[in-house]
Motif scaffolding. Structure first.
Motif, mmCIF file in Angstrom:
data_model
loop_
_atom_site.group_PDB
_atom_site.id
_atom_site.type_symbol
_atom_site.label_atom_id
_atom_site.label_comp_id
_atom_site.label_asym_id
_atom_site.label_seq_id
_atom_site.Cartn_x
_atom_site.Cartn_y
_atom_site.Cartn_z
ATOM 1 N N GLU A 15 -13.281 57.375 -68.643
ATOM 2 C CA GLU A 15 -14.499 58.154 -68.875
ATOM 3 C C GLU A 15 -15.637 57.680 -67.964
ATOM 4 N N PRO A 16 -16.335 58.614 -67.320
ATOM 5 C CA PRO A 16 -17.451 58.226 -66.447
ATOM 6 C C PRO A 16 -18.522 57.376 -67.154
ATOM 7 N N ALA A 17 -18.774 57.642 -68.430
ATOM 8 C CA ALA A 17 -19.784 56.854 -69.151
ATOM 9 C C ALA A 17 -19.342 55.399 -69.294
ATOM 10 N N THR A 18 -18.046 55.177 -69.467
ATOM 11 C CA THR A 18 -17.523 53.811 -69.540
ATOM 12 C C THR A 18 -17.689 53.123 -68.191
ATOM 13 N N ILE A 19 -17.395 53.836 -67.134
ATOM 14 C CA ILE A 19 -17.547 53.280 -65.787
ATOM 15 C C ILE A 19 -19.018 52.945 -65.515
ATOM 16 N N THR A 20 -19.920 53.801 -65.982
ATOM 17 C CA THR A 20 -21.351 53.519 -65.843
ATOM 18 C C THR A 20 -21.712 52.223 -66.559
ATOM 19 N N LEU A 21 -21.186 52.044 -67.763
ATOM 20 C CA LEU A 21 -21.427 50.800 -68.506
ATOM 21 C C LEU A 21 -20.884 49.610 -67.736
ATOM 22 N N CYS A 22 -19.679 49.748 -67.198
ATOM 23 C CA CYS A 22 -19.073 48.640 -66.443
ATOM 24 C C CYS A 22 -19.904 48.271 -65.224
ATOM 25 N N ARG A 23 -20.439 49.263 -64.560
ATOM 26 C CA ARG A 23 -21.300 48.982 -63.407
ATOM 27 C C ARG A 23 -22.576 48.280 -63.843
ATOM 28 N N LYS A 24 -23.118 48.705 -64.976
ATOM 29 C CA LYS A 24 -24.371 48.134 -65.476
ATOM 30 C C LYS A 24 -24.223 46.646 -65.791
ATOM 31 N N VAL A 25 -23.060 46.264 -66.313
ATOM 32 C CA VAL A 25 -22.850 44.871 -66.706
ATOM 33 C C VAL A 25 -22.003 44.103 -65.703
ATOM 34 N N SER A 26 -21.646 44.740 -64.608
ATOM 35 C CA SER A 26 -20.818 44.108 -63.561
ATOM 36 C C SER A 26 -19.515 43.541 -64.116
ATOM 37 N N CYS A 27 -18.781 44.383 -64.816
ATOM 38 C CA CYS A 27 -17.515 43.906 -65.375
ATOM 39 C C CYS A 27 -16.445 43.846 -64.290
ATOM 40 N N CYS A 28 -15.393 43.120 -64.572
ATOM 41 C CA CYS A 28 -14.276 42.976 -63.639
ATOM 42 C C CYS A 28 -13.065 43.709 -64.219
ATOM 43 N N PRO A 29 -12.011 43.898 -63.430
ATOM 44 C CA PRO A 29 -10.843 44.633 -63.937
ATOM 45 C C PRO A 29 -10.267 44.053 -65.231
ATOM 46 N N GLU A 30 -10.344 42.748 -65.389
ATOM 47 C CA GLU A 30 -9.798 42.112 -66.582
ATOM 48 C C GLU A 30 -10.594 42.434 -67.849
ATOM 49 N N THR A 31 -11.843 42.848 -67.701
ATOM 50 C CA THR A 31 -12.672 43.132 -68.879
ATOM 51 C C THR A 31 -12.918 44.626 -69.088
ATOM 52 N N LEU A 32 -12.309 45.470 -68.274
ATOM 53 C CA LEU A 32 -12.506 46.917 -68.409
ATOM 54 C C LEU A 32 -12.148 47.400 -69.809
ATOM 55 N N ALA A 33 -11.036 46.955 -70.361
ATOM 56 C CA ALA A 33 -10.625 47.397 -71.695
ATOM 57 C C ALA A 33 -11.640 46.972 -72.756
ATOM 58 N N ARG A 34 -12.219 45.785 -72.603
ATOM 59 C CA ARG A 34 -13.231 45.320 -73.559
ATOM 60 C C ARG A 34 -14.446 46.244 -73.547
ATOM 61 N N TYR A 35 -14.885 46.644 -72.358
ATOM 62 C CA TYR A 35 -16.038 47.538 -72.276
ATOM 63 C C TYR A 35 -15.688 48.960 -72.678
ATOM 64 N N ALA A 36 -14.446 49.363 -72.498
ATOM 65 C CA ALA A 36 -14.005 50.672 -72.988
ATOM 66 C C ALA A 36 -14.067 50.700 -74.511
ATOM 67 N N LEU A 37 -13.650 49.599 -75.153
ATOM 68 C CA LEU A 37 -13.750 49.493 -76.609
ATOM 69 C C LEU A 37 -15.209 49.592 -77.052
ATOM 70 N N ILE A 38 -16.068 48.891 -76.374
ATOM 71 C CA ILE A 38 -17.493 48.933 -76.699
ATOM 72 C C ILE A 38 -18.031 50.352 -76.559
ATOM 73 N N ALA A 39 -17.688 51.020 -75.465
ATOM 74 C CA ALA A 39 -18.158 52.391 -75.238
ATOM 75 C C ALA A 39 -17.652 53.324 -76.332
ATOM 76 N N GLY A 40 -16.384 53.197 -76.675
ATOM 77 C CA GLY A 40 -15.797 54.068 -77.687
ATOM 78 C C GLY A 40 -16.355 53.853 -79.078
ATOM 79 N N VAL A 41 -16.655 52.615 -79.405
ATOM 80 C CA VAL A 41 -17.220 52.317 -80.724
ATOM 81 C C VAL A 41 -18.696 52.712 -80.776
ATOM 82 N N LEU A 42 -19.464 52.318 -79.773
ATOM 83 C CA LEU A 42 -20.902 52.608 -79.802
ATOM 84 C C LEU A 42 -21.201 54.100 -79.678
#
Length: 179
Positions: A50-77
């Motif tokens: 989802e583009p919104a998840t990618i936007t979140l990842c860019r905002k927090v400078s996540c790495c490939p290993e943490t993409l799933a963690r931020y996807a969970l955050i996006a989906g829950v929030l």
């Protein structure tokens, strides 16, 4: 070094950008389409694209290993509709023995290991509290939920808050949150 507290602040800003809200007498649309797509996604893999998840990842400078963690955050929030002072765990429990989420279901939330199960469990928990939670604290919780060094401590804190062992105890992430 970036801390969980800093990242939680960035996540809250991302969440607020998506929310439709009134400002200066005008209704802002937020990003209803993104919220809808995030809410409809049922797996972490769907959320990762989802583009919104990618936007979140860019905002927090996540790495490939943490993409799933931020996807969970996006989906829950995405299902949180209002930021409130009390933490989700505290809102789920009741001191008078009538919790919003039964102890059995609460235990299932605490014990979830698979990210797809966590997504469903946290969304169910949020439905029980009318989709209202302390966004900063929930973001910090989700950041640490699968982190080896802090997951047990975070789950123990949730148990403590759910059963409302000490109603006067404040936690650092919750203090700075509710708008």
């Amino acid at each position: 070094m970036t801390t969980s507290r800093d990242i939680a602040g960035e996540v809250v800003a991302w969440w607020r950008d998506l929310q439709p809200c009134a400002q200066d007498g005008h209704q802002l649309t937020g990003n209803r389409a993104a919220l809808t797509r995030l809410r409809r996604a049922v797996t972490i893999l769907e959320l990762c694209t989802e583009p919104a998840t990618i936007t979140l990842c860019r905002k927090v400078s996540c790495c490939p290993e943490t993409l799933a963690r931020y996807a969970l955050i996006a989906g829950v929030l995405a299902v949180v509709q209002a930021d409130v002072p009390q933490t989700l765990a505290r809102r789920l429990g009741e001191p008078e023995g009538n919790p919003r989420l039964s102890p059995l279901r609460f235990r299932k939330v605490i014990e979830t290991i698979e990210p797809d199960e966590q997504l469903a469990a946290f969304r169910l928990a949020l439905a029980k509290v009318d989709h209202r939670a302390n966004v900063r604290d929930l973001a910090a919780t989700l950041l640490e939920w699968n982190e080896r060094s802090s997951a047990d401590r975070r789950r123990q804190r949730w148990i403590y808050e759910y059963y409302q062992v000490a109603l006067t105890h404040d936690f650092p992430f919750a203090k700075e949150s509710a708008a």
